[in-house]
Scaffold this motif. Structure first.
Motif, PDB file in Angstrom:
ATOM      1  N   PRO A   1      10.485 -44.192 -13.248  1.00  0.00           N
ATOM      2  CA  PRO A   1      11.419 -43.102 -12.904  1.00  0.00           C
ATOM      3  C   PRO A   1      10.722 -41.780 -12.587  1.00  0.00           C
TER       4      PRO A   1
ATOM      5  N   PRO B   1      14.868 -46.975 -11.032  1.00  0.00           N
ATOM      6  CA  PRO B   1      15.497 -46.928 -12.352  1.00  0.00           C
ATOM      7  C   PRO B   1      16.413 -45.717 -12.518  1.00  0.00           C
ATOM      8  N   LYS B   2      17.531 -45.941 -13.176  1.00  0.00           N
ATOM      9  CA  LYS B   2      18.503 -44.880 -13.466  1.00  0.00           C
ATOM     10  C   LYS B   2      19.010 -44.207 -12.196  1.00  0.00           C
TER      11      LYS B   2
ATOM     12  N   LEU C   1      22.421 -42.453 -12.199  1.00  0.00           N
ATOM     13  CA  LEU C   1      22.398 -41.227 -12.985  1.00  0.00           C
ATOM     14  C   LEU C   1      21.689 -40.099 -12.240  1.00  0.00           C
TER      15      LEU C   1
ATOM     16  N   TYR D   1      12.918 -41.595 -21.372  1.00  0.00           N
ATOM     17  CA  TYR D   1      13.762 -40.428 -21.116  1.00  0.00           C
ATOM     18  C   TYR D   1      13.368 -39.794 -19.790  1.00  0.00           C
ATOM     19  N   SER D   2      14.356 -39.281 -19.086  1.00  0.00           N
ATOM     20  CA  SER D   2      14.102 -38.539 -17.852  1.00  0.00           C
ATOM     21  C   SER D   2      14.868 -37.220 -17.897  1.00  0.00           C
TER      22      SER D   2
ATOM     23  N   PHE E   1      18.639 -38.058 -19.587  1.00  0.00           N
ATOM     24  CA  PHE E   1      19.252 -39.356 -19.850  1.00  0.00           C
ATOM     25  C   PHE E   1      18.143 -40.367 -20.090  1.00  0.00           C
ATOM     26  N   SER E   2      18.531 -41.584 -20.464  1.00  0.00           N
ATOM     27  CA  SER E   2      17.523 -42.546 -20.910  1.00  0.00           C
ATOM     28  C   SER E   2      17.908 -43.968 -20.553  1.00  0.00           C
ATOM     29  N   VAL E   3      16.906 -44.836 -20.642  1.00  0.00           N
ATOM     30  CA  VAL E   3      17.105 -46.279 -20.535  1.00  0.00           C
ATOM     31  C   VAL E   3      16.273 -46.915 -21.639  1.00  0.00           C
TER      32      VAL E   3
ATOM     33  N   VAL F   1      21.493 -48.131 -20.369  1.00  0.00           N
ATOM     34  CA  VAL F   1      21.237 -46.780 -19.880  1.00  0.00           C
ATOM     35  C   VAL F   1      22.290 -45.823 -20.415  1.00  0.00           C
ATOM     36  N   SER F   2      22.009 -44.545 -20.329  1.00  0.00           N
ATOM     37  CA  SER F   2      22.986 -43.539 -20.727  1.00  0.00           C
ATOM     38  C   SER F   2      24.266 -43.717 -19.910  1.00  0.00           C
TER      39      SER F   2
END
Length: 400
Positions: free
Chosen positions: A169, A201-202, A205, A339-340, A348-350, A370-371
């Motif tokens: 990410p 990823p993500k 979001l 976390y990103s 947010f996170s995965v 994921v969040s």
């Protein structure tokens, strides 16, 4: 000169990042009789997580610096030199200063190297004009200085590579935090992300956050829309795709990567440039008695992240200690959380749980996630706080 000549089992750990340090310390805790030598040429470790905040002017680089004093206090011998060659048959590492480190088992944690031959026009000289900033240090600060020097209205172009690479990410967090900087200081500027992939990823979001926080500031060009960079022209800071040319005021080229060079020297990297491993012991599938952890390893579904490296290190340490004691290591479950940040107060996170199955590491069905996409802003603020807390925890565990 030689380290570790005692009759006790000897383990050489090559690489002083999150994976190597965590493994060295874990080995000493699992079995204090094991003579552990950490091979690492740098006296200071520069942590990559949160360096996107450094680039965006939100964090000081000094907060990324860690020493090896606590590691040595745990009884780990420190060999302050680079590994120059490895003799798998003789079980010896020869260092750049001529020191020989014998081992019964070795743990390689070499991290990544840049594939300088993978993107036409991009070499080490080009990186001084178009920094990759994918290793913490001077490249991080160079990209930060370029952003600060750019005139309002300048175009920032980020090139994201195809999988696999360190911190999947990362390019999208970087685009977010650069946009945060531009919004505050250079609002007429824009970020374009040229991507060699159609998904990341993500993604949902990130795209939602960009629409909310940075409308019109970030443009993502996926592979199917011509986003793959096929060459660069450093003199004009220009990135070239099959369909367009993108002259940039600031060009951040994140090139293809491979396992750190010593993995190739040791004969544990395959044609992909990465290292195939046994998913239970992390022992190389190409060389006996050498284990590979962290970013360099082909770890199946586990991403190349600091959290994953730390989890692999502990599991590998337990396996190595068991093998040295003549026992068969048992399977374990490994966890990763990533976390990103898209703003200092928006994260947010995965998360995922992984185990060995069918000769590789796979995600446990139904684990992690994921969040939530519809989370209130208060949760985004909380996850940004968690990101900082996670960093403090993992660095304290490894280096504190």
């Amino acid at each position: 000169m030689a380290f570790g000549q005692a009759a006790a089992p000897r383990v050489a750990v090559v690489g002083g990042g999150f994976a190597g340090v965590s493994c060295a310390r874990a080995l000493r805790k699992v079995d204090p009789r094991i003579v552990v030598t950490l091979v690492e040429p740098s006296a200071v470790f520069l942590a990559c997580p949160l360096t996107n905040s450094v680039i965006a002017g939100l964090r000081d680089m000094d907060r990324q610096r860690f020493t090896y004093e606590a590691v040595q206090a745990d009884g780990v011998a420190f060999a302050p030199s680079a590994a120059a060659s490895i003799d798998p048959r003789g079980r010896t590492v020869t260092l750049a200063d001529g020191t020989r480190v014998p081992y019964d088992r070795m743990v390689l944690a070499p991290g990544i190297d840049i594939r300088w031959d993978a993107l036409p026009g991009y070499d080490e000289a080009a990186a001084e004009r178009m920094p990759h900033a994918w290793r913490a240090g001077e490249q991080t600060l160079l990209l930060r200085r370029q952003l600060q020097a750019m005139e309002d209205g300048g175009l920032v172009v980020i090139s994201a590579p195809a999988n696999p690479y360190r911190c999947p990410p990362g390019p999208y967090e970087r685009a977010s935090l650069i946009a945060h900087y531009l919004k505050a200081h250079k609002p007429r500027s824009k970020v374009i992300v040229l991507d060699a992939k159609d998904a990341f990823p993500k993604q949902r979001l990130f795209l939602s956050a960009w629409k909310e926080l940075y409308p019109g500031l970030i443009e993502w060009v996926p592979l199917s829309s011509g986003g793959q960079v096929i060459s660069v022209e450093p003199a004009g800071r220009t990135l070239v795709t099959d369909f367009e040319r993108y002259p940039a005021a600031v060009a951040n080229v994140i090139p293809p990567q491979k396992a750190g060079r010593i993995a190739e020297v040791a004969g544990v990297a395959d044609r992909s440039g990465w290292c195939p491993i046994d998913p239970v012991t992390f022992e190389s599938k190409l060389q006996p008695n050498i284990h590979v952890i962290g970013d360099a390893a082909i770890a199946g579904a586990m991403p190349k992240s600091a959290f994953a490296a730390n989890a692999q290190a502990k599991s590998c340490a337990a396996a190595v200690a068991a093998l040295l004691a003549g026992r068969q290591p048992g399977p374990s479950k490994l966890i990763n959380t990533c976390y990103s940040l898209v703003a200092p107060d928006y994260g947010f996170s995965v998360a995922g749980v992984y185990h060995a199955e069918g000769g590789q590491l796979v995600e446990v069905s139904g684990s992690g996630g994921v969040s939530p996409a519809d989370a209130p802003r208060s949760l985004r603020v909380l996850e940004a706080t968690y990101a900082e807390a996670w960093f403090r925890t993992i660095t304290a565990e490894a280096f504190g």
